[in-house]
Design a protein around this motif. Structure first.
Motif: not given
Length: 505
Positions: A391-400
């Motif tokens: 969905p729009a304006e989702s917070k995306i975290l990349v677990n680097a």
């Protein structure tokens, strides 16, 4: 007044429950969302997973729900990505779609709702800010111009530690002196300024305000009010403190640094050849009408936090690991002596011919990643990711951190072993050429500070290892490397004491 607030809160809760149920049913019919724990109305998954969304907790959830999973944190959708292919999608293949930044109630205060570069949405403003900041801060020319200054600052640290009688016996908190070094490194670039000592009143003010800003911004304490807006009235006191700290910091930047540079520039001809430091370039852009004074101040705010603190954390982690692994420290010292000669101080050009030093730095950034979740991304519009609807304006975290510490991807990742970057992972670089290893991110929103951080790390760690045997304090076998996580940061919980026994050449 309290009863009125309670009444409004309860009415808001009822309305939010109703709305949440309706939206959930509608979305459930038409969206294929990533898996995740079952949410409850209003609170979503907040009551299940809590405020502390650190890299290790999110790694545990990834093992349960998969490489892409969804958390509904109150009214916010939070998507966590934990595999190289999905990281490539977010950061590279769909870099435009996921190129914006999500903020929160506290970061909105400290960045003026995205008037800076780091936390602004992807678009014209970001492109303009990135362009204006790149030339004076993030090019090879800057490295060539300032590396002798970095070498001088590192040598000053060495000299001060040698002069401290307690350093070789009881030990010292080396971080305190390294913090002054990092401020001097970046303030030389920004303002052509440095601080004479750790007792410099202006340095003490800066350090205190920047430290308070980091504490307030990185804390998990305010998440409930960010996730559930109707609870924000309970954050009034917290947000008031944030605003006060923000105003005091920006006033300090303006009164003691920007105004001084403006006065100096007003006495010189308006000629690019006369621009001595980064802020002169930034002020030149302001004079041309490309940005306003608030943008200038928020650029200074970004550098104070993003460039100084993160590099300092990495130096601190690197030294701790060398103290706790004396065999690695000895191997590094032997390389420095063999290549440069005992007593010949390392310079920036030398760092490129010291493969084991480079491997130690890479392993520090892998094992103790300063920004383990990168800076959060956001999609402004509905998007697709790994076959799921986002969905729009989702917070995306990349677990680097998980990408670089996954036992399915790395050989014994729980070990601090620089040799991996000379052996099975010799092709892997810190610039994002391998999506398992992204300490600075990659793509449009990657950290441009990599070009400064790597040489400063090499010079600083190199000179300390050349000049001292670094040991735990008396009575201890190892340093305490307990982690302290924040909204997306990772630093050491306790600033340790280290014994620095001088070498005799």
């Amino acid at each position: 007044m309290d009863l009125l607030l309670l009444e409004k809160t309860l009415l808001g809760l009822f309305a939010a429950i109703t709305l949440s149920i309706v939206i959930s049913k509608l979305r459930g019919k038409r969206l294929r969302l990533p898996p995740g724990p079952v949410p409850v109305p209003i609170f979503g998954n907040w009551l299940q997973v809590g405020d502390d969304l650190n890299h290790r907790n999110l790694a545990a959830l990834a093992r349960k729900f998969g490489d892409a999973f969804l958390l509904r944190m109150g009214q916010r959708n939070l998507v966590v990505v934990s595999s190289p292919p999905l990281a490539r999608e977010v950061l590279h293949t769909q870099g435009v779609e996921f190129g914006s930044r999500t903020r929160n109630v506290v970061f909105d205060i400290f960045t003026g709702k995205g008037q800076d570069m780091v936390f602004t949405v992807y678009g014209d403003h970001w492109r303009k800010m990135r362009r204006i900041m790149t030339v004076p801060f993030f090019t090879n020319k800057v490295v060539q111009q300032y590396h002798t200054g970095w070498e001088a600052e590192a040598q000053s640290v060495v000299d001060d530690v040698r002069a401290d009688p307690k350093a070789a016996t009881d030990g010292i908190v080396l971080r305190n002196r390294l913090q002054l070094m990092m401020y001097n490194n970046m303030y030389r670039i920004m303002f052509d300024r440095r601080f004479d000592s750790m007792n410099d009143p202006l340095f003490l003010q800066l350090k205190a305000l920047n430290g308070e800003r980091s504490r307030l911004a990185q804390s998990f304490e305010y998440n409930y009010g960010d996730f559930i807006p109707i609870l924000r009235p309970f954050l009034r006191g917290y947000l008031k403190i944030c605003k006060e700290v923000k105003e005091r910091r920006l006033k300090l930047f303006k009164d003691y640094f920007l105004e001084e540079r403006k006065k100096l520039s007003s006495t010189k001809p308006s000629n690019n050849a006369e621009l001595k430091c980064a802020i002169d370039h930034i002020l030149d852009a302001q004079n041309k009408g490309e940005i306003n004074e608030d943008n200038v101040l928020y650029i200074v705010e970004n550098i104070n936090v993003a460039a100084i603190e993160t590099t300092l954390w990495s130096i601190e982690w690197g030294i701790a690991e060398l103290v706790n692994h004396p065999e690695i420290q000895k191997k590094l010292r032997n390389e420095l002596d063999a290549v440069l000669g005992p007593g010949n101080p390392i310079t920036e050009p030398d760092t490129h011919k010291l493969p084991y030093l480079q491997a130690v730095i890479k392993e520090t950034l892998r094992f103790r990643m300063a920004i383990p979740l990168l800076v959060p991304h956001m999609n402004l519009h509905d998007a697709k990711l790994g076959g799921y609807d986002i969905p729009a304006e989702s917070k995306i975290l990349v677990n680097a951190w998980l990408l670089a510490n996954n036992p399915e991807q790395w050989k014994k990742p729980e070990e601090f072993r620089p040799e991996r970057f000379l052996e099975e992972e010799s092709h892997v670089e810190a610039n994002g050429n391998d999506f398992r290893y992204l300490p600075f991110g990659v793509g449009r929103r990657s950290c441009p500070g990599i070009i400064l951080a790597l040489p400063i790390l090499g010079i600083t760690i190199g000179r300390l290892v050349q000049n001292f045997e670094l040991l735990p304090p008396p009575g201890q076998d190892k340093l305490d490397t307990t982690e302290k996580g924040g909204q997306f940061s990772l630093h050491i919980l306790k600033h340790y004491t280290v014994v620095a026994k001088p070498r005799v050449f």
